[in-house]
Scaffold this motif. Structure first.
Motif, PDB file in Angstrom:
ATOM      1  N   GLU A   1      26.442 -34.656  37.629  1.00 20.24           N
ATOM      2  CA  GLU A   1      26.598 -33.654  38.013  1.00 20.24           C
ATOM      3  C   GLU A   1      27.685 -32.833  38.161  1.00 20.24           C
ATOM      4  N   VAL A   2      29.003 -34.125  37.015  1.00 18.56           N
ATOM      5  CA  VAL A   2      30.133 -33.606  36.585  1.00 18.56           C
ATOM      6  C   VAL A   2      29.567 -32.269  35.670  1.00 18.56           C
ATOM      7  N   ASN A   3      29.050 -33.582  34.319  1.00 14.15           N
ATOM      8  CA  ASN A   3      28.526 -32.305  33.357  1.00 14.15           C
ATOM      9  C   ASN A   3      27.777 -30.788  33.890  1.00 14.15           C
ATOM     10  N   ALA A   4      27.213 -31.072  34.995  1.00 15.98           N
ATOM     11  CA  ALA A   4      26.249 -29.718  35.948  1.00 15.98           C
ATOM     12  C   ALA A   4      28.093 -29.134  36.227  1.00 15.98           C
ATOM     13  N   SER A   5      28.650 -29.366  36.983  1.00 22.22           N
ATOM     14  CA  SER A   5      29.931 -28.510  37.613  1.00 22.22           C
ATOM     15  C   SER A   5      30.654 -27.642  36.266  1.00 22.22           C
ATOM     16  N   VAL A   6      30.011 -27.884  34.600  1.00 20.33           N
ATOM     17  CA  VAL A   6      31.201 -27.789  33.931  1.00 20.33           C
ATOM     18  C   VAL A   6      30.458 -25.623  33.883  1.00 20.33           C
ATOM     19  N   PRO A   7      29.746 -25.427  33.500  1.00 18.65           N
ATOM     20  CA  PRO A   7      29.948 -24.233  32.939  1.00 18.65           C
ATOM     21  C   PRO A   7      30.101 -23.922  33.893  1.00 18.65           C
ATOM     22  N   GLU A   8      30.029 -23.755  35.496  1.00 14.46           N
ATOM     23  CA  GLU A   8      30.915 -22.669  35.751  1.00 14.46           C
ATOM     24  C   GLU A   8      32.407 -23.378  36.010  1.00 14.46           C
ATOM     25  N   ILE A   9      32.978 -23.972  35.683  1.00 14.69           N
ATOM     26  CA  ILE A   9      34.339 -23.878  35.304  1.00 14.69           C
ATOM     27  C   ILE A   9      35.006 -23.408  34.561  1.00 14.69           C
ATOM     28  N   VAL A  10      34.246 -23.829  33.106  1.00 12.04           N
ATOM     29  CA  VAL A  10      34.523 -23.159  31.581  1.00 12.04           C
ATOM     30  C   VAL A  10      34.608 -21.335  31.669  1.00 12.04           C
ATOM     31  N   ASN A  11      33.514 -21.369  33.089  1.00 10.37           N
ATOM     32  CA  ASN A  11      33.221 -19.191  33.430  1.00 10.37           C
ATOM     33  C   ASN A  11      34.617 -18.682  34.191  1.00 10.37           C
TER      34      ASN A  11
ATOM     35  N   THR B   1      36.941 -16.021  32.872  1.00 13.64           N
ATOM     36  CA  THR B   1      37.641 -14.596  33.579  1.00 13.64           C
ATOM     37  C   THR B   1      38.974 -14.421  33.819  1.00 13.64           C
ATOM     38  N   ASN B   2      39.583 -15.619  33.655  1.00 16.01           N
ATOM     39  CA  ASN B   2      41.015 -15.948  33.946  1.00 16.01           C
ATOM     40  C   ASN B   2      41.726 -15.221  32.445  1.00 16.01           C
ATOM     41  N   ILE B   3      41.243 -15.519  31.514  1.00 17.33           N
ATOM     42  CA  ILE B   3      41.640 -14.802  29.982  1.00 17.33           C
ATOM     43  C   ILE B   3      41.822 -13.487  30.113  1.00 17.33           C
ATOM     44  N   LYS B   4      40.254 -13.370  30.412  1.00 16.65           N
ATOM     45  CA  LYS B   4      39.404 -12.047  30.007  1.00 16.65           C
ATOM     46  C   LYS B   4      40.809 -10.348  31.397  1.00 16.65           C
ATOM     47  N   ASN B   5      41.236 -11.054  32.334  1.00 12.94           N
ATOM     48  CA  ASN B   5      42.226 -11.282  33.477  1.00 12.94           C
ATOM     49  C   ASN B   5      43.653 -10.378  32.586  1.00 12.94           C
ATOM     50  N   ILE B   6      43.948 -11.688  32.050  1.00 14.58           N
ATOM     51  CA  ILE B   6      45.230 -12.334  30.858  1.00 14.58           C
ATOM     52  C   ILE B   6      45.224 -10.609  29.959  1.00 14.58           C
ATOM     53  N   TYR B   7      44.525 -10.677  29.595  1.00 12.27           N
ATOM     54  CA  TYR B   7      44.474  -9.934  28.498  1.00 12.27           C
ATOM     55  C   TYR B   7      44.282  -8.402  28.653  1.00 12.27           C
ATOM     56  N   LYS B   8      43.581  -8.127  30.834  1.00 12.93           N
ATOM     57  CA  LYS B   8      44.564  -7.072  30.867  1.00 12.93           C
ATOM     58  C   LYS B   8      45.395  -6.314  31.106  1.00 12.93           C
ATOM     59  N   LEU B   9      45.962  -7.338  31.282  1.00 15.28           N
ATOM     60  CA  LEU B   9      47.389  -7.159  31.546  1.00 15.28           C
ATOM     61  C   LEU B   9      48.164  -7.278  30.633  1.00 15.28           C
ATOM     62  N   GLY B  10      47.987  -7.400  28.738  1.00 15.00           N
ATOM     63  CA  GLY B  10      48.321  -6.805  27.862  1.00 15.00           C
ATOM     64  C   GLY B  10      48.397  -7.444  26.712  1.00 15.00           C
ATOM     65  N   ALA B  11      47.997  -8.775  27.279  1.00 20.20           N
ATOM     66  CA  ALA B  11      48.023 -10.376  26.403  1.00 20.20           C
ATOM     67  C   ALA B  11      46.813 -10.675  24.959  1.00 20.20           C
TER      68      ALA B  11
END
Length: 384
Positions: free
Chosen positions: A192-202, A206-216
């Motif tokens: 069950e923990v392994n099954a939760s990993v893809p959503e965590i990584v996703n 998403t946050n990396i992309k959002n921070i990139y949009k701010l100029g990073a």
């Protein structure tokens, strides 16, 4: 017979050219990072959670700061060594309103932070309310408000970063361990923990992309460490299968799966964010080597917390590092061990300054990075 001057010159040029071809990193210029913006959990928190709730108690901070310094260790963290190596001051926590200076960056990490929204939060729960989405929101606000202060803030303007720093800065990340812990503490099975990993990584992507949009543009991303080697896991789950290094194998296997999915996500991020330089750093392998070759590096009592109380691993529910507890009618202060510099683990959850320094020394040259670029050149997206 002496080599003619012309031939010697040609030979030297040939050697230099070969070195550049065989070692493409040598052809890259070091990056000029004017600031660092950090996101994560207690592995890189320099005072965020303590400022929001309860400041750390002695003996936290005793090794380098000789007083509690908002870090969950006896001294400096990997992020502190990163800052120093780049010629920058230690990062001030965004949530710490006292004595803060954001000229060269800010730290949005807080202890007990998760990537995904936690189900229970401090002070009544176990995890930080400042999960990764919240850290991103704080960063977005920081960009806007810091530049207003920069223009109109009188004496406070000198405590804010220059506008161009946001694109030139190094963005560092160390988060994910608490997401796995959340599953373990919720009595989820390993599957069950392994099954939760893809959503965590996703959510991370998403946050990396959002921070990139701010100029990073320059990202330095740590994977998660061998959680199964930590005293709190070993003490909490004593029935777990133990590997040759004395670590709980199933918990490390979950961490390895998380790291696999994280690395694959970064491969995709490089495609989605063509202007970004994204370095994946394998801190798991470096930290695990502390447990497999301790004598080589001068460490002892690998799975025993330096600051703790009770049991085989010096970790129990009786009390935490820095607490004063009552045991058989006597008051006992839970203090540190005699030689923190020879210990890997500080308080059952976190690493000592000595271990953090060891990890930094191993990861900064780029040997454990993908691509294999040193920290000082992490603004480059590839080797050529």
């Amino acid at each position: 017979m002496a080599m003619p001057v012309f031939s010697l010159y040609c030979f030297c040029m040939f050697v230099l050219c070969c070195d550049t071809v065989l070692n493409p990193v040598s052809a890259l210029q070091s990056c000029d990072f004017p600031a660092i913006f950090n996101f994560g959990d207690s592995n890189s928190d320099t005072g965020g959670l303590p400022a929001a709730f309860n400041w750390t108690n002695p003996p936290y901070g005793e090794t380098s700061f000789h007083m509690p310094a908002g870090r969950y260790s006896d001294g400096r963290l990997i992020i502190d060594f990163i800052a120093t190596s780049l010629g920058l001051p230690f990062l001030s926590a965004y949530l710490n309103s006292l004595g803060t200076n954001f000229t060269n960056g800010a730290n949005f990490a807080t202890g007990a932070s998760t990537t995904a929204p936690p189900h229970s939060v401090i002070p009544v729960g176990r995890y930080s309310p400042f999960y990764l989405d919240a850290q991103y929101w704080q960063f977005a606000q920081f960009i806007y408000r810091s530049q207003i202060i920069k223009k109109t803030g009188a004496i406070y303007k000198n405590l804010m970063p220059e506008e161009e720093y946001f694109q030139k800065a190094l963005y560092t990340f160390d988060i994910g361990q608490n997401d796995l812990d959340h599953g373990f503490s919720s009595n989820m099975s390993m599957e069950e923990v392994n099954a939760s990993v893809p959503e965590i990584v996703n959510r991370f992507s998403t946050n990396i992309k959002n921070i990139y949009k701010l100029g990073a543009r320059s990202f330095w991303i740590h994977n998660t460490g061998p959680i199964g080697c930590l005293p709190y896991i070993l003490a909490t789950f004593p029935a777990a299968q133990i590997d040759s290094a004395g670590c709980a194998r199933p918990y490390n296997e979950v961490a390895q799966y998380f790291n696999y999915r994280l690395k694959m996500a970064i491969v995709q991020l490089r495609k989605d964010l063509p202007l970004a330089a994204i370095t994946y750093v394998d801190v798991y392998s470096v930290k695990y080597s502390l447990y497999t070759e301790p004598q080589k590096y001068g460490f002892e009592h690998l799975h025993v917390a330096c600051c703790g109380y009770g049991g085989k691993y010096n970790f129990s529910s009786v009390g935490n590092c820095g607490d004063t507890v009552s045991v058989n009618g006597s008051k006992i202060f839970i203090g540190s061990c005699e030689r923190p510099s020879a210990r890997v683990n500080w308080d059952g959850f976190h690493y000592t300054e000595a271990a953090n320094k060891f990890v930094f020394d191993r990861i900064s040259p780029g040997e454990f990075s993908d691509p294999p670029i040193p920290l000082s050149m992490a603004c480059h997206s590839k080797l050529d």
